[in-house]
Design a protein around this motif. Structure first.
Motif: not given
Length: 129
Positions: A29-32, A76-83, A85-87
């Motif tokens: 999960v941290l690797g993602i 900025l869009t990728a940060i929101v999507i990445g967050f 996905l991480f959640a």
């Protein structure tokens, strides 16, 4: 400056892939998350770190100290999507830990390949006519 950014992207990508290939679910999960940050930094660096050329201006009319807004908007869009996905991955990790304990990926894969609990009882189980 671009060389330092490129080395940082390479280091983060290598660390993220190394963590993804581990058997511990927490490291996966941290690797993602780390790999997502490496990709974001690579996209941001691809839009040029300096202000030599703006995105939507003619070549002769570049404003002073203009930044390229397109990579910034994409990141900025990728940060929101990445967050998100991480959640979601953290929620899956918690559920997996509740069901199977703190296990490795091989154990979780073996459990998910087992047949469903209702298929183990056979056709003459309770509740059917």
């Amino acid at each position: 400056m671009i060389w330092l950014t490129a080395l940082t992207v390479a280091g983060l990508a290598a660390l993220g892939l190394w963590m993804l290939l581990d058997r511990n679910l927490k490291r996966v999960v941290l690797g993602i998350a780390v790999l997502g940050n490496a990709i974001n930094l690579a996209v941001f660096a691809a839009g040029r770190l300096g202000a030599e050329q703006a995105a939507f201006t003619p070549a002769g009319q570049v404003p002073l100290a203009a930044a390229n807004p397109l990579p910034q908007a994409l990141v900025l869009t990728a940060i929101v999507i990445g967050f998100a996905l991480f959640a979601f991955a953290l929620a899956l990790l918690k559920r997996s830990r509740d069901l199977h304990g703190d296990r490795e990926t091989d154990h979780v894969s073996a459990v998910t390949e087992e047949p469903a609990p209702d298929l183990r009882q056979g056709p003459d189980r309770e509740g059917q006519a």
